[in-house]
Design an enzyme around this catalytic site. Structure first.
Site, PDB file in Angstrom:
ATOM      1  N   CYS A 336      23.502  23.415  47.097  1.00  0.00           N
ATOM      2  CA  CYS A 336      22.947  22.627  48.203  1.00  0.00           C
ATOM      3  C   CYS A 336      21.649  23.275  48.711  1.00  0.00           C
ATOM      4  CB  CYS A 336      23.980  22.452  49.302  1.00  0.00           C
ATOM      5  SG  CYS A 336      23.593  21.089  50.429  1.00  0.00           S
ATOM      6  N   HIS A 432      28.987  20.507  46.483  1.00  0.00           N
ATOM      7  CA  HIS A 432      29.923  21.398  47.165  1.00  0.00           C
ATOM      8  C   HIS A 432      31.287  21.262  46.489  1.00  0.00           C
ATOM      9  CE1 HIS A 432      27.348  22.625  50.431  1.00  0.00           C
ATOM     10  NE2 HIS A 432      27.049  21.374  50.706  1.00  0.00           N
TER      11      HIS A 432
END
Length: 498
Positions: A336, A432
Site C-alpha cells: 500500500c 493488504h
C-alpha cells in the site's frame, strides 16, 4: 425482539478489551445465539473492509468473523484514523466524511456522532440475539467523560451490563479498578455488574485474598481471572506493537531476518502477522538506520500519510539502508503506502496528502502514484501474474498507481485490472492481507531460504481460515474456563440455548 447486551469496558487502553470481546463473540456463537459486535467510535489505523466496501475498525471485523456473521458498518459506525498530529480522518458508516482536529471533533462533531451510533446499535438489537459492545480507553477519564460516546453513553443506549476489565500484567490492578469505579457517576457505576482481571501469569491462589477484599470493598463480583492469552488474533492498533509476538533476531537466532520499517503513521501492520508464524523467520520493527542491520528481507508497510512518512524515512537515514539492501538483490516489499514509496514519483496535485508538493520516491519500481480524493475500499482477489495461484485481500488507499516502464504486474485482478509491480527482487502491491495467503507466504519464504542456501520448508501449510478458527475457539475456551459463565448468564438475564 431487543437483543441482550453486554459491554466490555477497561480501566485503561490496551487492557485486552478487543480480545475478550472476540472470545465472547465466539462463545455466544458456539452457544447457538446470533451475536454481533459493536464499538460506537474506534480510533485505529488497522482497519477492515466489509463486503460492501465499508471501512471499519479491524477489531470489529475480527469479532464479526468470530461471531460467524458478516461485518457491517453498523458494528463500528464511526472510525477515526489519525493522519497528522492532532488531525484525523473521520469515517462515518464506512465512508470518508471529513478531516478534523481533536478539538473540533469534541466540540462540533460529538453531538452529531451520538445519534448515528445510537441508531446503529438499535438496528443491531433488532437483528441479533446478543450484542457484545466494546468500550474505548477508560470510562473514567474526567476530562473526556462529558463528550465520551464510546463507553457509558453506549451502555445506556443498549441497556448493557458492563464488565470492567483490568490488566494485571502492568501492575496496580486493584487501584485501577477501585479508582475507575470511584470516578463513575452513580448510574454508571450501577451498570458495572462484574469485574474481570486479565492477562494473569502465575498461580491464581496467590490472588484469592485480594479478590475477596475487592468484592467486599466494591460490592461487585469478580467473574474471573483470565490468563495471558498467547492467541493469534490480530491486534487493533499500534499501541499493541510493543506487546505483539515480534521475534527479534539476535546473533543469527533465525534463518531469515525480516526488517519491517516502523513508519510513524504505520497502518494495517497486521499484514505482517503471518510471517511471525513461519519457522525460522524472525520479524523485527526498525525505526533507525542504526538498528537496520543486514536483513534478508525489508518490508515497507502501509501508512496513513505516505509522503510524510517517506520524508521521515529519508530524515532517519533509512532510505540509504533500503537502497543498499535492494542493490544486493535482496527482497524488498512494499504494501500500500510502502508500495507507493517504492516508485519514482508521488504526485499530490490536490493536496490530498498535505502540502500538494511532488515527492521523489525510492525509484526501485518504475511506477508513478497520483493521490486523488476518492478512497478505494474493496475486498478483492486476483491471480498471481505468470501463475495460476489465486490470492485474496483488500484494498484501502487514495493513490492511483501506474506502471511507466516494462515491469510485470504482481496480480491480474478479477474484472480485468492489475495490481502491483515486480522487478527483480522488488515487489509492490496494494493488497493488504497478502501474507495471509499462507501457500504464497510459504513459497516466498522458501525462495528466501534458497537464496541463502537453506533447505526449503514443507509446502504443506494450514489455511488462514483454519488458523483463525482455531484461534477464536481457543480464546473462547480459555475465557469460559476462567470466567463464571453461569453468573454472567444470570447477570444478562440470558437463557442458554438447548
Amino acid at each position: 425482539m431487543t437483543a441482550k447486551a453486554v459491554m466490555i469496558q477497561g480501566t485503561s487502553s490496551d487492557v485486552g478489551k478487543s480480545m475478550l470481546a472476540t472470545a465472547l463473540c465466539r462463545h455466544f456463537s458456539n452457544a447457538g445465539f446470533r451475536v454481533a459486535p459493536f464499538k460506537s467510535q474506534n480510533m485505529a489505523l488497522n482497519s477492515f473492509v466489509t463486503t460492501t466496501g465499508g471501512e471499519i475498525g479491524r477489531a470489529q471485523g475480527v469479532q464479526a468473523e468470530a461471531a460467524r456473521v458478516d461485518a457491517t458498518t453498523d458494528m463500528n459506525p464511526i472510525l477515526l484514523k489519525p493522519k497528522h498530529d492532532m488531525m484525523s480522518e473521520i469515517i462515518v458508516h464506512g465512508k470518508p466524511y471529513v478531516d478534523m482536529t481533536a478539538s473540533d471533533y469534541r466540540n462540533r462533531f460529538v453531538d452529531e456522532a451520538l445519534p448515528i451510533a445510537e441508531a446503529a446499535i438499535q438496528r443491531l438489537q433488532q437483528d441479533y440475539d446478543v450484542i457484545v459492545l466494546e468500550g474505548a480507553g477508560s470510562p473514567a477519564e474526567i476530562n473526556l467523560k462529558a463528550r465520551d460516546i464510546a463507553n457509558m453513553k453506549m451502555a445506556h443506549a443498549a441497556d448493557a451490563d458492563v464488565l470492567l476489565v483490568a490488566d494485571i500484567d502492568r501492575g496496580g490492578v486493584f487501584a485501577s479498578i477501585v479508582g475507575t469505579l470511584a470516578l463513575l457517576d452513580a448510574d454508571e457505576r450501577a451498570r458495572v455488574k462484574g469485574i474481570i482481571i486479565n492477562k494473569f501469569r502465575g498461580m491464581k491462589e496467590l490472588l484469592d485474598d485480594g479478590l475477596v477484599w475487592l468484592e467486599d470493598y466494591t460490592g461487585i463480583p469478580v467473574l474471573g481471572v483470565v490468563p495471558y492469552m498467547n492467541v493469534q488474533i490480530e491486534a487493533e492498533d499500534s499501541l499493541a506493537l510493543s506487546a505483539l509476538r515480534f521475534k527479534k533476531p539476535q546473533h543469527d537466532e533465525f534463518d531469515i531476518d525480516v526488517a519491517v520499517i516502523q513508519l510513524p503513521r504505520i497502518s494495517n501492520f497486521t499484514d505482517i502477522d503471518p510471517l511471525m508464524d513461519e519457522p525460522g523467520v524472525g520479524v523485527r520493527f526498525v525505526k533507525t538506520a542504526a538498528a537496520f542491520g543486514k536483513p534478508d528481507v525489508v518490508i515497507i508497510p502501509g501508512t496513513k500519510s505516505t509522503i510524510d512518512d517517506l520524508r521521515w524515512l529519508r530524515a532517519e537515514g533509512l532510505e540509504t539502508c533500503i537502497l543498499n539492501h535492494a542493490q544486493q538483490k535482496k527482497q524488498t516489499i512494499g504494501i500500500c503506502g510502502g508500495y507507493q514509496m517504492l516508485g519514482e514519483q508521488l504526485l499530490d496535485p490536490d493536496a490530498i496528502e498535505g502540502d500538494g508538493q511532488q515527492e521523489a520516491g525510492l525509484a526501485l519500481l518504475p511506477i508513478t502514484t497520483t493521490f486523488v480524493g476518492e478512497k478505494r475500499t474493496v475486498q478483492t482477489s486476483g491471480t498471481r501474474y505468470g501463475t495460476e495461484q489465486v490470492l485474496t485481500g483488500y484494498e484501502i488507499h487514495l493513490g492511483r498507481t501506474e506502471r511507466i516502464a516494462d515491469c510485470a504486474p504482481f496480480l491480474l485482478l478479477d474484472g480485468g485490472r492489475t495490481d502491483g509491480a515486480v522487478c527483480d527482487h522488488v515487489l509492490g502491491t496494494y493488497f493488504h492481507g497478502v501474507f495471509h495467503n499462507r501457500d504464497f507466504t510459504r513459497e516466498l519464504v522458501n525462495a528466501w531460504r534458497t537464496q541463502k542456501g537453506l533447505a526449503p520448508l514443507s509446502s504443506d501449510v494450514q489455511s488462514e481460515k483454519e488458523l483463525r478458527e482455531q484461534a477464536y475457539n481457543i480464546a473462547a475456551q480459555q475465557f469460559e474456563q476462567a470466567v463464571d459463565m453461569d453468573k454472567l448468564y444470570d447477570i444478562m438475564g440470558l437463557a442458554r440455548v438447548q
